[in-house]
Write an enzyme that holds these catalytic residues in place. Structure first.
Site, short mmCIF file in Angstrom:
data_model
loop_
_atom_site.label_atom_id
_atom_site.label_comp_id
_atom_site.label_asym_id
_atom_site.label_seq_id
_atom_site.Cartn_x
_atom_site.Cartn_y
_atom_site.Cartn_z
N GLU A 1 -8.11 18.32 42.03
CA GLU A 1 -9.55 18.15 41.73
C GLU A 1 -10.07 17.04 42.92
OE1 GLU A 1 -8.94 17.20 36.93
OE2 GLU A 1 -8.70 15.67 38.07
N GLY B 1 -10.87 19.57 28.48
CA GLY B 1 -11.14 20.46 27.27
C GLY B 1 -12.48 20.48 26.74
N ILE C 1 -4.89 17.29 24.63
CA ILE C 1 -5.35 18.08 23.37
C ILE C 1 -5.02 19.38 23.38
CG2 ILE C 1 -7.08 18.17 21.53
CD1 ILE C 1 -6.04 15.34 22.41
N MET D 1 -8.25 12.75 29.94
CA MET D 1 -7.18 11.48 29.69
C MET D 1 -7.40 10.50 30.78
SD MET D 1 -3.71 13.90 29.83
CE MET D 1 -2.67 12.67 29.36
N GLU D 2 -8.79 10.32 31.37
CA GLU D 2 -9.21 9.30 32.45
C GLU D 2 -10.33 8.63 32.15
OE1 GLU D 2 -5.90 11.84 33.44
OE2 GLU D 2 -8.01 12.45 33.85
N ASP E 1 -10.41 24.48 29.45
CA ASP E 1 -9.80 25.04 27.89
C ASP E 1 -10.56 24.71 26.94
OD1 ASP E 1 -8.43 22.52 26.72
OD2 ASP E 1 -7.86 22.38 28.67
#
Length: 247
Positions: free
Chosen positions: A26, A92, A169, A189-190, A213
């Site tokens: 990233e 996601g 997820i 997640m962040e 996704d």
């Protein structure tokens, strides 16, 4: 390239932008294109200080998860005195209008795995904060959207809510809960921890997420296929938007 010491003198007080990605993918393109003045190692992270598009920046891979993300923001605030925080990466989709390859720019973020409802708080609300959602900076949001439309003209971009937790997820059932309970547009997640840390340090922030996704039973298959392209689009957006961010 100088390793170790943070730039001193007048440069220490200059406005500069902290750019955070959870994974090397990233931030690697941004690091390749920046002019590096110093690399500072702290808490297992490498902070690349220098300039990107002639804008002072500190670029860092924080690692995956909310604790890593929060620590990273605090270091950027304390050690580098950044004036803005940008979080770039992948996520996601929780919104049918967000397909793989699209980009979401945060209007706000919240912790979907915080649950103190037994004490009367809303799901996702951190106790004693007085609110649940951490709101992104309006100007940064607008600059990010304008930059995306310029450098990624074929990509759909929209504002929305980022919901974060220490979980990847990949369950349709969990996805539906995040939509119903939190009205989330993307899951990762962040972001909420970065937003939380920025808020506590009075730093304007924005979270930029390219969709890799669908956050459902297909996520494990889609994510490795699309993450590289998604990260590339996010990086192009960030590189463009920072040109208009500092005076």
């Amino acid at each position: 390239m100088r390793i170790g010491a943070v730039l001193r003198g007048n440069e220490e007080n200059m406005a500069k932008i902290g750019i955070i990605g959870a994974m090397e993918l990233e931030v690697e393109q941004l690091k390749k294109e920046m002019t590096v003045a110093a690399v500072v190692k702290k808490a297992g992270m490498d902070f690349y200080e220098g300039s990107l598009n002639e804008v002072p920046v500190v670029i860092v891979r924080c690692g995956i998860g909310k604790v890593n993300a929060a620590l990273c923001v605090q270091i950027l605030a304390d050690l580098f005195r950044v004036s803005h925080v940008i979080n770039t990466g992948v996520a996601g989709s929780l919104n049918a209008r967000l397909d793989i390859g699209d980009i979401l720019i945060s209007k706000d973020a919240l912790h979907h795995d915080m649950d103190t409802t037994i004490f009367g708080y809303q799901p996702g609300e951190v106790p004693q904060m007085g609110f649940r959602e951490f709101e992104a900076d309006q100007r940064m949001m607008e600059l990010a959207k304008e930059a995306c439309e310029k450098v990624n003209p074929d990509i759909h971009v929209m504002y929305g809510r980022v919901v974060s937790g220490d979980q990847f997820i990949s369950s349709r059932e969990v996805k539906e809960r995040l939509i119903t309970q939190f009205q989330g547009d993307c899951a990762e997640m962040e972001g909420a921890s970065i937003a939380h840390g920025a808020y506590l340090n009075s730093l304007p922030f924005v979270i930029i997420r390219a969709i890799s996704d669908k956050a459902d039973d297909s996520a494990q298959m889609d994510y490795p296929t699309f993450e590289a392209a998604a990260a590339k689009h996010s990086a192009a957006l960030v590189k463009e938007m920072i040109k208009g961010l500092l005076p």
